[in-house]
Design a protein around this motif. Structure first.
Motif, PDB file in Angstrom:
ATOM      1  N   PRO A  79       0.828  -1.213   0.000  1.00 20.86           N
ATOM      2  CA  PRO A  79       0.000   0.000   0.000  1.00 20.86           C
ATOM      3  C   PRO A  79       0.862   1.264   0.000  1.00 20.86           C
ATOM      4  CG  PRO A  79      -0.900  -1.612   1.525  1.00 20.86           C
ATOM      5  CD  PRO A  79       0.409  -2.166   1.056  1.00 20.86           C
ATOM      6  N   GLY A  80       0.531   2.182  -0.908  1.00 16.13           N
ATOM      7  CA  GLY A  80       1.297   3.410  -1.039  1.00 16.13           C
ATOM      8  C   GLY A  80       2.524   3.287  -1.915  1.00 16.13           C
ATOM      9  N   LYS A  81       2.852   2.071  -2.308  1.00 13.30           N
ATOM     10  CA  LYS A  81       4.038   1.827  -3.142  1.00 13.30           C
ATOM     11  C   LYS A  81       3.685   0.814  -4.240  1.00 13.30           C
ATOM     12  CE  LYS A  81       9.051   1.087  -2.384  1.00 13.30           C
ATOM     13  NZ  LYS A  81       9.502   2.471  -2.592  1.00 13.30           N
ATOM     14  N   SER A  82       2.487   1.003  -4.787  1.00 14.25           N
ATOM     15  CA  SER A  82       1.945   0.044  -5.747  1.00 14.25           C
ATOM     16  C   SER A  82       1.526   0.756  -7.025  1.00 14.25           C
ATOM     17  CB  SER A  82       0.734  -0.678  -5.138  1.00 14.25           C
ATOM     18  OG  SER A  82      -0.021  -1.334  -6.146  1.00 14.25           O
ATOM     19  N   PHE A  83       2.118   0.345  -8.136  1.00 16.31           N
ATOM     20  CA  PHE A  83       1.748   0.882  -9.440  1.00 16.31           C
ATOM     21  C   PHE A  83       0.293   0.547  -9.772  1.00 16.31           C
ATOM     22  CE2 PHE A  83       2.112   0.229 -14.242  1.00 16.31           C
ATOM     23  CZ  PHE A  83       1.926   1.565 -14.538  1.00 16.31           C
ATOM     24  N   ALA A 342       6.875   6.876  -8.669  1.00 16.49           N
ATOM     25  CA  ALA A 342       5.497   7.151  -8.267  1.00 16.49           C
ATOM     26  C   ALA A 342       5.106   8.598  -8.539  1.00 16.49           C
ATOM     27  CB  ALA A 342       5.317   6.819  -6.784  1.00 16.49           C
ATOM     28  N   LYS A 343       6.079   9.509  -8.441  1.00 15.01           N
ATOM     29  CA  LYS A 343       5.791  10.928  -8.637  1.00 15.01           C
ATOM     30  C   LYS A 343       5.783  11.332 -10.107  1.00 15.01           C
ATOM     31  CE  LYS A 343       7.659  12.515  -4.197  1.00 15.01           C
ATOM     32  NZ  LYS A 343       8.702  13.365  -3.539  1.00 15.01           N
ATOM     33  N   ALA A 344       6.548  10.659 -10.930  1.00 12.39           N
ATOM     34  CA  ALA A 344       6.694  11.095 -12.325  1.00 12.39           C
ATOM     35  C   ALA A 344       6.244  10.036 -13.326  1.00 12.39           C
ATOM     36  CB  ALA A 344       8.144  11.493 -12.585  1.00 12.39           C
ATOM     37  N   LEU A 345       6.873   8.857 -13.291  1.00 12.28           N
ATOM     38  CA  LEU A 345       6.615   7.852 -14.321  1.00 12.28           C
ATOM     39  C   LEU A 345       5.173   7.350 -14.280  1.00 12.28           C
ATOM     40  CD1 LEU A 345       7.617   6.057 -16.597  1.00 12.28           C
ATOM     41  CD2 LEU A 345       8.427   4.422 -14.888  1.00 12.28           C
TER      42      LEU A 345
END
Length: 359
Positions: A79-83, A342-345
């Motif tokens: 959670p929070g680190k999932s594409f 997570a912020k750009a790609l």
């Protein structure tokens, strides 16, 4: 007048406490984005992530195809680190292939069966059931990661050659299509001392420990670098949670079917057949020039597993006007799972699909 006080360095005692308790530290749940199993076949599962409460914002579903050698949840890490979680939050209809773990009976599973039978059927299921019902013309956005990108490139080429038009777009993420010269893995597999037949005949399933050992040899000091970073950032709870999640995934590898691996080495790494257009799948030669949909190759500058030039070559081979290469800072895994990603790609990819939702 005194200047501003320098920020205090994180406490060493906090670092030591965290490091001492690392083995018993509670782990964040992996692959936890809510989903449903839509199809099972052999060891494979097709997962569909549950849409957000507000419903879908886009007509065309997105199918994520990860590598065969690693577990799928690298794209749904925690959670929070999932594409996958991010894409669902943007309103996409997101599906993913979980290849599972092959058993001894799968030693004869071949490239044809993986690309034509299994993945081909998956695409048809997603095309029929995904997206906004009856509003997307039975098409699917494909994203192939690493080895999965080889499969999606083959599938998109076959789809274009047959004029089926089930593939709406192709995005290959750190996925090589040219194997003629870049990278250490290619050099090692072309070495006279590497006998793929002896390896497959001896094991049947190519052991994941052997494959992981090859990846570790690409960057022999990686383990030491990780240890230094761990000590330096052990005070940071968010870093530790992400570190443990990624290390769990990195050591949860999968053995490969011998028949597939034999062809993968012989025809791709040693023969460069996909790039040359001589790879036969289902009795038909695969030509990357037959890919006739919007195509995006995302490559990473520091990728030791899939050298960026070998991945960017996809856009040299296709002939469509809507094609692009995004060269991004990062490594094979970190470039996909990191906070900068997570912020750009991730937002850029969502926007890329959104702008082609009409196609």
């Amino acid at each position: 007048r005194p200047g501003p006080r320098a920020a205090a360095a994180p406490s060493w005692s906090r670092r030591f406490v965290h490091l001492a308790g690392l083995s018993s530290r509670p782990r964040a749940p992996l692959g936890a984005t809510p989903h449903d199993v839509m199809h099972r076949e052999r060891n494979l599962r097709l997962l569909r992530y549950r849409p957000r409460a507000a419903g879908l914002a886009f007509r065309t579903p997105v199918l994520l195809v990860p590598s065969l050698i690693n577990r799928h949840y690298v794209l749904d890490l925690m959670p929070g680190k999932s594409f996958a979680e991010f894409l669902v939050a943007q309103g996409h209809d997101v599906w993913i292939v979980d290849w599972g773990r092959p058993g001894a009976e799968d030693r004869y599973l071949d490239l044809d069966e993986l690309c034509v039978t299994l993945l081909g059927r998956i695409v048809r299921i997603v095309a029929a059931q995904g997206g906004l019902a009856r509003d997307h013309a039975g098409r699917v956005h494909l994203l192939g990661y690493c080895m999965g990108g080889i499969f999606t490139a083959i599938l998109a080429a076959r789809d274009g050659a047959a004029r089926r038009a089930q593939v709406a777009s192709l995005c290959n993420l750190a996925a090589p299509v040219r194997f003629g010269g870049e990278g250490l893995l290619g050099a090692w597999t072309r070495s006279p001392g590497f006998d793929v037949d002896a390896l497959v005949d001896a094991f049947g399933l190519v052991p994941w420990r052997l494959l992981q050992g090859a990846f570790l040899m690409l960057r022999p000091t990686l383990g030491l670098a990780k240890a230094v970073h761990l000590v330096d950032r052990a005070w940071n709870d968010r870093y530790l949670d992400g570190y443990l999640a990624l290390e769990t995934w990195a050591n949860d590898n999968v053995s490969l079917p011998g028949a597939f691996y034999r062809r993968y080495i012989r025809e791709l790494y040693q023969g460069d057949a996909l790039w040359r257009g001589t790879l036969q799948i289902g009795g038909v030669a695969v030509k990357l020039a037959d890919i006739r949909v919007p195509t995006l190759a995302i490559v990473f500058e520091d990728d030791a597993i899939a050298p960026w030039a070998a991945c960017a070559a996809l856009c040299e081979a296709v002939t469509v006007d809507d094609r692009d290469v995004w060269k991004v800072a990062g490594s094979h895994v970190g470039g996909v799972t990191s906070r900068p990603a997570a912020k750009a790609l991730w937002p850029q990819l969502s926007a890329w699909w959104a702008s082609r939702d009409h196609s």
